[in-house]
Design an enzyme around this catalytic site. Sequence first.
Site, PDB file in Angstrom:
ATOM      1  N   ARG A 120      -4.154   0.204  -5.996  1.00  0.00           N
ATOM      2  CA  ARG A 120      -4.799  -1.098  -5.787  1.00  0.00           C
ATOM      3  C   ARG A 120      -4.319  -2.093  -6.836  1.00  0.00           C
ATOM      4  O   ARG A 120      -5.069  -2.556  -7.687  1.00  0.00           O
ATOM      5  CB  ARG A 120      -6.307  -0.902  -5.750  1.00  0.00           C
ATOM      6  CG  ARG A 120      -6.633   0.102  -4.662  1.00  0.00           C
ATOM      7  CD  ARG A 120      -8.059   0.159  -4.333  1.00  0.00           C
ATOM      8  NE  ARG A 120      -8.388  -0.809  -3.296  1.00  0.00           N
ATOM      9  CZ  ARG A 120      -9.583  -0.884  -2.734  1.00  0.00           C
ATOM     10  NH1 ARG A 120     -10.534  -0.093  -3.101  1.00  0.00           N
ATOM     11  NH2 ARG A 120      -9.819  -1.765  -1.793  1.00  0.00           N
ATOM     12  N   GLN A 125      -1.256  -5.278  -2.631  1.00  0.00           N
ATOM     13  CA  GLN A 125      -2.396  -5.862  -1.908  1.00  0.00           C
ATOM     14  C   GLN A 125      -2.148  -5.970  -0.397  1.00  0.00           C
ATOM     15  O   GLN A 125      -3.045  -5.698   0.394  1.00  0.00           O
ATOM     16  CB  GLN A 125      -2.705  -7.243  -2.469  1.00  0.00           C
ATOM     17  CG  GLN A 125      -4.133  -7.339  -2.933  1.00  0.00           C
ATOM     18  CD  GLN A 125      -4.368  -8.497  -3.877  1.00  0.00           C
ATOM     19  OE1 GLN A 125      -3.504  -9.358  -4.045  1.00  0.00           O
ATOM     20  NE2 GLN A 125      -5.520  -8.530  -4.488  1.00  0.00           N
ATOM     21  N   ASP A 128      -2.906  -2.731   1.470  1.00  0.00           N
ATOM     22  CA  ASP A 128      -4.163  -2.082   1.124  1.00  0.00           C
ATOM     23  C   ASP A 128      -5.108  -1.957   2.330  1.00  0.00           C
ATOM     24  O   ASP A 128      -5.884  -2.851   2.639  1.00  0.00           O
ATOM     25  CB  ASP A 128      -4.830  -2.870  -0.009  1.00  0.00           C
ATOM     26  CG  ASP A 128      -6.025  -2.151  -0.590  1.00  0.00           C
ATOM     27  OD1 ASP A 128      -6.468  -1.143   0.007  1.00  0.00           O
ATOM     28  OD2 ASP A 128      -6.535  -2.594  -1.622  1.00  0.00           O
ATOM     29  N   SER A 131      -8.921  -2.259   1.702  1.00  0.00           N
ATOM     30  CA  SER A 131      -9.444  -3.630   1.640  1.00  0.00           C
ATOM     31  C   SER A 131      -9.569  -4.222   3.037  1.00  0.00           C
ATOM     32  O   SER A 131     -10.579  -4.848   3.365  1.00  0.00           O
ATOM     33  CB  SER A 131      -8.520  -4.532   0.814  1.00  0.00           C
ATOM     34  OG  SER A 131      -8.637  -4.198  -0.536  1.00  0.00           O
ATOM     35  N   TYR A 226     -12.440  -0.205 -10.567  1.00  0.00           N
ATOM     36  CA  TYR A 226     -13.572   0.430  -9.897  1.00  0.00           C
ATOM     37  C   TYR A 226     -14.766   0.583 -10.833  1.00  0.00           C
ATOM     38  O   TYR A 226     -14.631   0.504 -12.055  1.00  0.00           O
ATOM     39  CB  TYR A 226     -13.183   1.833  -9.403  1.00  0.00           C
ATOM     40  CG  TYR A 226     -12.298   1.819  -8.194  1.00  0.00           C
ATOM     41  CD1 TYR A 226     -12.780   1.411  -6.959  1.00  0.00           C
ATOM     42  CD2 TYR A 226     -10.978   2.234  -8.262  1.00  0.00           C
ATOM     43  CE1 TYR A 226     -11.976   1.414  -5.837  1.00  0.00           C
ATOM     44  CE2 TYR A 226     -10.155   2.244  -7.146  1.00  0.00           C
ATOM     45  CZ  TYR A 226     -10.674   1.836  -5.933  1.00  0.00           C
ATOM     46  OH  TYR A 226      -9.877   1.840  -4.830  1.00  0.00           O
TER      47      TYR A 226
END
Length: 376
Positions: A120, A125, A128, A131, A226
């Site tokens: 991540r 991005q 991902d 997401s 996270y």
Amino acid sequence: MTVGILKESGNENRVAILPGEVAVLRKMHIVVLIERHAGDRAFATDKAYNAAGALTIERKDLITRAEMVLSVNLPVEEDIKSFREGQILCSVLNPVENSKWIEKARLRGLTILGLDLVPRTTRAQSMDILSSMATVSGYKAVLEAASRLPRFFPMFMSAAGTIKPARVLILGAGVAGLQAVAIARKLGAVVEVFDVRSAVKDEVKSLGGKFIEVEGAKEDKGAGGYAVEQTEEFKLKQQELIQEHAIEADVVIATAQIPGRRAPILLLAETVHSMKPGSVIVDLAASTGGNCELTEDGKNIKVNGVIIIGKSDYPSEMPTDASKMFGVNIINLLKLMVDKDGNLVMNLMDDIIEGTTVVRNKEYTSQRIRQMLNIK
Ligand code: NAD
């Protein structure tokens, strides 16, 4: 390279690649095989795939011919024996849950790429999938809550009196939670948010939500953005404050998760019993145990007139856009893995490829997967 797109099994409505993305793959000089009827449940016909340049074939032929097999979820166990050594499988793995499947495929000699393990990072991005799918979940969770709530979301000043706006409490402001804040605000609700990462405070505010801070949250820069497990003292303090706000709320959208662990319990049974009858809780953390003590994964239950929806598979209920996003994420990953003539080039020195590859040459290659599966 030849890629093959499998038809999903079970209740899954998504497909890994839609016809629009087949066209992109063809431009990258990739040959595309698609299992017959793979796109039906995402409203993409075999005819549309053929028109985009894919060849429709039967499952066994596809697995025999494709250099790389693409799927949303892992294929059925029965398929493993149809794969051959060195063949690549690219799918969402949920490695802890599917460790036995992965072990069998490792022994068969498959190279396995986990789409849920794409690092991540900023560069990754556009690849991902977590997401993308969390965006769908956050959106659908709010819509489901709004449609089940016996009240309006927005404030109304009508001839029949003034209607107060609904109060929505969001637990966890990651990708799904922030999307839920945005949609609930667009529908006119008053939105309050809890998270343990202070970094999200400004994002919540900029979307029009109110961030409620609980002092003393533990954060770890090494956790890759996270959340980490909190102290017992913090948990108690947080549960109390959440209770105060949940009692006033009409809707709770719970999204809080900690990678590799059970989801934190944020809404106690006694809190649910104190909530207003008619309120709705949507628990998106249901598959990892749920943020509400009473959540049952895959079920809707009613306690004290409060509906608790334990749901982690919203993306399958919005298969067109979820599959579209899924496919675009895969294509962006494949762009790192093919040369200009469409030949496979697997550069394990690239941190994205290295992080996504979990098994190669019959070995668990990634350190992260070894930790997750407890392999020495
Ligand atoms: P997630 O699904 O793991 O968790 C959802 C949210 O729950 C997180 O915001 C987390 O902080 C929160 N949470 C966990 N425990 C909690 C607790 N006890 N109380 C309250 N909240 C709690 O998270 P996610 O949506 O997958 O994303 C997490 C973060 O990962 C992002 O915000 C971002 O920093 C990072 N990220 C980076 C990229 C990228 O750069 N490619 C993409 C997506 C996410």
